[in-house]
Design a protein around this motif. Structure first.
Motif, PDB file in Angstrom:
ATOM      1  N   ASP A  79     -57.121 -11.064  22.867  1.00 25.12           N
ATOM      2  CA  ASP A  79     -57.423 -12.495  22.754  1.00 25.12           C
ATOM      3  C   ASP A  79     -58.914 -12.781  22.780  1.00 25.12           C
ATOM      4  O   ASP A  79     -59.325 -13.939  22.648  1.00 25.12           O
ATOM      5  CB  ASP A  79     -56.738 -13.273  23.887  1.00 25.12           C
ATOM      6  N   ARG A 139     -51.897 -13.453  11.954  1.00 22.85           N
ATOM      7  CA  ARG A 139     -53.171 -13.745  11.315  1.00 22.85           C
ATOM      8  C   ARG A 139     -53.252 -13.214   9.876  1.00 22.85           C
ATOM      9  O   ARG A 139     -54.178 -13.585   9.142  1.00 22.85           O
ATOM     10  CB  ARG A 139     -54.312 -13.138  12.137  1.00 22.85           C
ATOM     11  N   PRO A 204     -59.942 -16.102  18.389  1.00 27.62           N
ATOM     12  CA  PRO A 204     -59.843 -17.558  18.328  1.00 27.62           C
ATOM     13  C   PRO A 204     -61.108 -18.207  18.874  1.00 27.62           C
ATOM     14  O   PRO A 204     -61.860 -17.592  19.638  1.00 27.62           O
ATOM     15  CB  PRO A 204     -58.630 -17.871  19.232  1.00 27.62           C
ATOM     16  N   ASN A 338     -43.868 -14.674  17.554  1.00 34.64           N
ATOM     17  CA  ASN A 338     -44.938 -14.850  16.571  1.00 34.64           C
ATOM     18  C   ASN A 338     -45.018 -16.251  15.994  1.00 34.64           C
ATOM     19  O   ASN A 338     -46.069 -16.649  15.486  1.00 34.64           O
ATOM     20  CB  ASN A 338     -44.772 -13.833  15.434  1.00 34.64           C
ATOM     21  N   ASP A 343     -52.375 -18.965  19.142  1.00 36.41           N
ATOM     22  CA  ASP A 343     -53.157 -17.788  18.791  1.00 36.41           C
ATOM     23  C   ASP A 343     -54.065 -17.319  19.921  1.00 36.41           C
ATOM     24  O   ASP A 343     -54.268 -16.117  20.099  1.00 36.41           O
ATOM     25  CB  ASP A 343     -53.993 -18.092  17.541  1.00 36.41           C
ATOM     26  N   ARG A 346     -51.960 -15.083  22.111  1.00 33.38           N
ATOM     27  CA  ARG A 346     -51.020 -14.152  21.488  1.00 33.38           C
ATOM     28  C   ARG A 346     -51.176 -12.732  22.025  1.00 33.38           C
ATOM     29  O   ARG A 346     -50.191 -12.028  22.245  1.00 33.38           O
ATOM     30  CB  ARG A 346     -51.230 -14.151  19.966  1.00 33.38           C
ATOM     31  N   LYS A 414     -46.425 -24.612  18.312  1.00 34.06           N
ATOM     32  CA  LYS A 414     -47.541 -23.677  18.151  1.00 34.06           C
ATOM     33  C   LYS A 414     -48.666 -24.317  17.350  1.00 34.06           C
ATOM     34  O   LYS A 414     -49.857 -24.204  17.711  1.00 34.06           O
ATOM     35  CB  LYS A 414     -47.067 -22.414  17.450  1.00 34.06           C
ATOM     36  N   ASP A 418     -52.387 -24.871  18.765  1.00 35.91           N
ATOM     37  CA  ASP A 418     -53.552 -24.289  18.103  1.00 35.91           C
ATOM     38  C   ASP A 418     -54.572 -25.374  17.751  1.00 35.91           C
ATOM     39  O   ASP A 418     -55.785 -25.178  17.914  1.00 35.91           O
ATOM     40  CB  ASP A 418     -53.120 -23.555  16.828  1.00 35.91           C
TER      41      ASP A 418
END
Length: 437
Positions: A79, A139, A204, A338, A343, A346, A414, A418
């Motif tokens: 991450d 990604r 990220p 997923n 993100d 993740r 999600k 994000d």
């Protein structure tokens, strides 16, 4: 009929449309076969040196402990750093460790301690690399392609699980162990070329610096999401009670002798592969939690059938069905992970996932062995299957939100999380957990 076949057929859209997915997939497909060759060869070499089953079994202990620690570290790093670089770095480390095995095998008296050390270090590297690899998937493909990409990855693993051990057996019987390790080394060389061509995957925005606090943030997030808890708990329950692999040698004695042992190991992988090749329908199902519960229950029922089987063909059929059920559960669990985890978390959640699906089978084999001492081989398998089904029903009742979970809601969440994280990152620094309930 043609329409039905199209619905069932494996969706290869991610391979057609994503260059980076093709590269990662191709490299992993080749190196996975090599890794399974070494997975079989290292225990065989320990056996040849010691002729002691306890010392062979100790390899699992040396692999489990580093994995439990490094999965958290790997998740936090995934991450914070470029995930592509972490995967590439892990592959380089695997290559070097395979080189050590090759050099050790060339010695007149190979060192036993080195085999244990390399096994432990390989497990530690896996703990760092695999969260980055799993965090890479969202990604390099679109959200809509995640079910198809997960199925393709599962098929890659199934093929490697069938081909690698079979090839290892042929190689061990026909060439020196140094050549066996050399073949694995060559597969890593191919994988390195593929991964080097993958485009960078920057972390990220405002990524959390790796620390105990960032790991705790991931744990709190996992605990706050009933659909995530459901995927962990249902799978751990199924594997802990319903994993009979440790009893295969004893079952083989009843069903035909040592010659059928390989068939027992291969049968679940055949079921997994069949489920993957006909997984096109999974992308059109949105009640993911319900499907995980159904699949875990089906696994338990199939394991009961294995315990009751008194002929080889029936035991193999039940193991094939069990493998198919386990793969269906895995496909929907991977889709939940997923498509729903933001993100910036993740990698850390991938570390938690890794622990959940790694410890269940290891502890399940121990349970099966202990159960066999009390109620016999068949009794251990049957009681494990029954407890798996009962545990699945209990978890479904205890986690109603997991049972009602809809993948479309998870994907929308999600995307909102994000967006909220990106907006927060562009303003005053605040690295707390983002809530969008």
């Amino acid at each position: 009929m043609k329409k039905l076949l199209r619905h069932l057929a494996l969706d290869i859209t991610p391979l057609r449309q994503s260059r980076d997915f093709r590269l990662v997939y191709s490299g992993a497909a080749v190196s996975s076969v090599g890794s399974f060759i070494t997975y079989v060869t290292v225990p065989y070499q320990v056996y040849k040196i010691t002729d002691d089953p306890l010392l062979v079994g100790l390899l699992g202990v040396f692999q489990l402990v580093p994995l439990l620690v490094m999965a958290f570290v790997g998740g936090a790093l995934a991450d914070y750093l470029d995930r592509r670089l972490l995967v590439l770095g892990g592959e380089i480390a695997f290559t070097l460790l395979c080189g050590v095995l090759l050099l050790n095998s060339l010695s007149d008296e190979p060192h036993l301690w080195l085999l244990y050390l390399v096994s432990a270090l390989t497990s530690a590297v896996d703990g760092v690399q695999r969260p980055a690899m799993e965090g890479l998937l969202p990604r390099i493909v679109t959200p809509a392609q995640i079910p198809a990409a997960s199925a393709l990855n599962s098929m890659r693993h199934d093929v490697a699980q069938l081909a690698g051990p079979a090839l290892a057996g042929i190689l061990i019987a026909s060439v020196d162990l140094a050549w066996v390790y050399a073949i694995d080394l060559a597969t890593f060389a191919f994988s390195l070329v593929c991964l080097a061509a993958v485009r960078a995957v920057p972390p990220p925005p405002a990524a959390d610096r790796p620390s105990l606090r960032s790991v705790a943030t991931g744990l709190r997030y996992a605990r706050s999401r009933p659909e995530l808890l459901g995927t962990y708990l249902v799978d751990i329950n199924a594997m802990f009670f319903g994993m009979p692999q440790a009893l295969y040698p004893f079952m083989a004695n009843k069903l035909g002798g040592p010659a059928v042992l390989g068939l027992l190991y291969a049968a679940p992988a055949v079921g997994s592969l069949l489920a993957t090749l006909t997984s096109g329908w999974t992308g059109r199902v949105h009640r993911h939690g319900l499907m995980v519960v159904f699949a875990a229950g089906a696994w338990g029922l199939a394991i009961i059938g294995v315990g009751l089987a008194n002929t080889l063909w029936l035991a193999l059929l039940c193991l094939v069905l069990a493998g198919a059920a386990d793969m269906i559960s895995g496909l929907f669990r991977m889709t939940i992970w997923n498509q729903t985890i933001p993100d910036h978390l993740r990698g850390r959640l991938a570390g938690i996932e890794m622990i959940s699906y790694s410890t269940g089978p290891l502890l399940g084999n121990m349970r099966a062995g202990l159960g066999a001492r009390v109620v016999g081989i068949e009794g251990s398998v049957i009681s494990g299957g029954v407890l798996c089904v009962l545990g699945t029903l209990a978890l479904a009742a205890a986690l109603p939100k997991f049972l009602r979970y809809d993948g479309r809601d998870g994907l929308a969440r999600k995307q909102a999380e994000d967006a909220a994280w990106a907006a927060r990152a562009s303003g005053p620094a605040d690295r707390g957990l983002v809530h969008t309930d």
